[in-house]
Motif scaffolding. Structure first.
Motif, PDB file in Angstrom:
ATOM      1  N   ILE A   1      47.528  33.704  35.055  1.00 48.29           N
ATOM      2  CA  ILE A   1      46.380  33.997  34.136  1.00 48.29           C
ATOM      3  C   ILE A   1      47.941  34.956  33.074  1.00 48.29           C
ATOM      4  O   ILE A   1      48.004  36.082  33.287  1.00 48.29           O
ATOM      5  CB  ILE A   1      45.285  35.303  33.808  1.00 48.29           C
ATOM      6  CG1 ILE A   1      44.022  34.577  34.397  1.00 48.29           C
ATOM      7  CG2 ILE A   1      44.852  35.443  32.505  1.00 48.29           C
ATOM      8  CD1 ILE A   1      43.061  35.502  34.673  1.00 48.29           C
ATOM      9  N   ASN A   2      47.929  34.361  32.009  1.00 52.19           N
ATOM     10  CA  ASN A   2      49.097  34.799  31.500  1.00 52.19           C
ATOM     11  C   ASN A   2      49.007  35.921  30.327  1.00 52.19           C
ATOM     12  O   ASN A   2      49.070  36.446  29.637  1.00 52.19           O
ATOM     13  CB  ASN A   2      49.770  33.986  30.501  1.00 52.19           C
ATOM     14  CG  ASN A   2      50.695  32.980  31.378  1.00 52.19           C
ATOM     15  OD1 ASN A   2      50.942  33.284  32.861  1.00 52.19           O
ATOM     16  ND2 ASN A   2      50.480  31.877  31.113  1.00 52.19           N
ATOM     17  N   ASN A   3      47.321  36.624  30.242  1.00 49.48           N
ATOM     18  CA  ASN A   3      47.328  37.146  29.246  1.00 49.48           C
ATOM     19  C   ASN A   3      47.403  38.682  30.501  1.00 49.48           C
ATOM     20  O   ASN A   3      46.231  39.156  30.273  1.00 49.48           O
ATOM     21  CB  ASN A   3      45.760  37.003  29.038  1.00 49.48           C
ATOM     22  CG  ASN A   3      45.450  38.004  27.550  1.00 49.48           C
ATOM     23  OD1 ASN A   3      45.868  38.624  27.151  1.00 49.48           O
ATOM     24  ND2 ASN A   3      44.000  37.773  26.794  1.00 49.48           N
ATOM     25  N   THR A   4      47.852  39.707  28.868  1.00 49.45           N
ATOM     26  CA  THR A   4      48.266  40.964  30.027  1.00 49.45           C
ATOM     27  C   THR A   4      47.373  41.611  29.989  1.00 49.45           C
ATOM     28  O   THR A   4      47.019  42.297  30.672  1.00 49.45           O
ATOM     29  CB  THR A   4      49.204  41.541  28.976  1.00 49.45           C
ATOM     30  OG1 THR A   4      50.934  39.987  29.424  1.00 49.45           O
ATOM     31  CG2 THR A   4      49.779  42.775  30.024  1.00 49.45           C
ATOM     32  N   SER A   5      47.218  42.078  28.888  1.00 46.76           N
ATOM     33  CA  SER A   5      45.573  42.736  28.461  1.00 46.76           C
ATOM     34  C   SER A   5      44.355  43.061  29.125  1.00 46.76           C
ATOM     35  O   SER A   5      43.514  43.567  29.555  1.00 46.76           O
ATOM     36  CB  SER A   5      45.206  42.441  26.971  1.00 46.76           C
ATOM     37  OG  SER A   5      44.257  41.659  26.682  1.00 46.76           O
ATOM     38  N   ILE A   6      44.192  41.278  29.849  1.00 47.21           N
ATOM     39  CA  ILE A   6      43.462  40.918  31.357  1.00 47.21           C
ATOM     40  C   ILE A   6      43.982  41.526  32.494  1.00 47.21           C
ATOM     41  O   ILE A   6      43.487  42.026  33.406  1.00 47.21           O
ATOM     42  CB  ILE A   6      42.741  39.776  30.861  1.00 47.21           C
ATOM     43  CG1 ILE A   6      42.331  39.564  29.658  1.00 47.21           C
ATOM     44  CG2 ILE A   6      41.663  39.268  32.404  1.00 47.21           C
ATOM     45  CD1 ILE A   6      41.545  37.929  30.151  1.00 47.21           C
ATOM     46  N   VAL A   7      45.342  41.022  32.839  1.00 45.29           N
ATOM     47  CA  VAL A   7      45.593  41.168  33.924  1.00 45.29           C
ATOM     48  C   VAL A   7      46.433  42.506  34.555  1.00 45.29           C
ATOM     49  O   VAL A   7      45.781  42.701  35.336  1.00 45.29           O
ATOM     50  CB  VAL A   7      46.833  40.442  34.061  1.00 45.29           C
ATOM     51  CG1 VAL A   7      47.496  40.425  35.218  1.00 45.29           C
ATOM     52  CG2 VAL A   7      46.716  38.583  34.419  1.00 45.29           C
TER      53      VAL A   7
ATOM     54  N   ARG B   1      47.302  37.785  38.939  1.00 46.58           N
ATOM     55  CA  ARG B   1      49.001  37.817  38.180  1.00 46.58           C
ATOM     56  C   ARG B   1      49.165  36.808  38.001  1.00 46.58           C
ATOM     57  O   ARG B   1      50.119  36.683  36.069  1.00 46.58           O
ATOM     58  CB  ARG B   1      49.729  39.398  38.541  1.00 46.58           C
ATOM     59  CG  ARG B   1      50.681  39.513  37.987  1.00 46.58           C
ATOM     60  CD  ARG B   1      51.560  40.693  39.033  1.00 46.58           C
ATOM     61  NE  ARG B   1      51.787  40.584  39.759  1.00 46.58           N
ATOM     62  CZ  ARG B   1      53.025  39.048  40.218  1.00 46.58           C
ATOM     63  NH1 ARG B   1      53.489  38.741  38.723  1.00 46.58           N
ATOM     64  NH2 ARG B   1      53.656  39.015  40.580  1.00 46.58           N
TER      65      ARG B   1
END
Length: 117
Positions: free
Chosen positions: A37-43, A34
């Motif tokens: 990684i800045n990509n919310t759809s992955i996290v 969390r």
């Protein structure tokens, strides 16, 4: 208040304590993912899967430790707060270790062996 446990209850505590230890590792990894990684759809799916596993482990160990339902529901809600979840898991871990050691069971790094009880 001191609670005494039967041998089958102690086996369950040891079994679910190991599961809780794995969920602590998963919580640490989920928090690291969390933060990095800045990509919310992955996290988000990873984080919610980790919280689901933590709730499963906490519910089973809490039931084995005879915690009140009100306390467990409060802890479940707090598991969704990122770093507070680690503190909660460590608190329940310490309660399980205390219960096992009070029964005279040796607890190692990854918990007690349920087969040795």
């Amino acid at each position: 208040m001191s609670i005494t446990y039967t041998t089958p209850e102690l086996r369950k505590i040891a079994q679910y304590h190991k599961l809780l230890l794995w969920s602590i590792l998963v919580a640490i990894l989920a928090n690291l993912i969390r933060l990095t990684i800045n990509n919310t759809s992955i996290v988000l799916p990873i984080y919610f899967a980790a919280v689901g596993f933590q709730i499963f482990a906490l519910y089973n160990l809490g039931k084995s430790l005879k915690l009140s339902i009100v306390l467990m529901i409060f802890l479940f809600v707090c598991l969704f707060i990122p770093l507070l979840s680690l503190i909660i898991l460590l608190f329940i871990h310490s309660q399980a270790v205390t219960a096992l050691k009070a029964a005279g069971i040796k607890v190692g790094f990854m918990g007690a062996d349920p087969e040795s009880i």
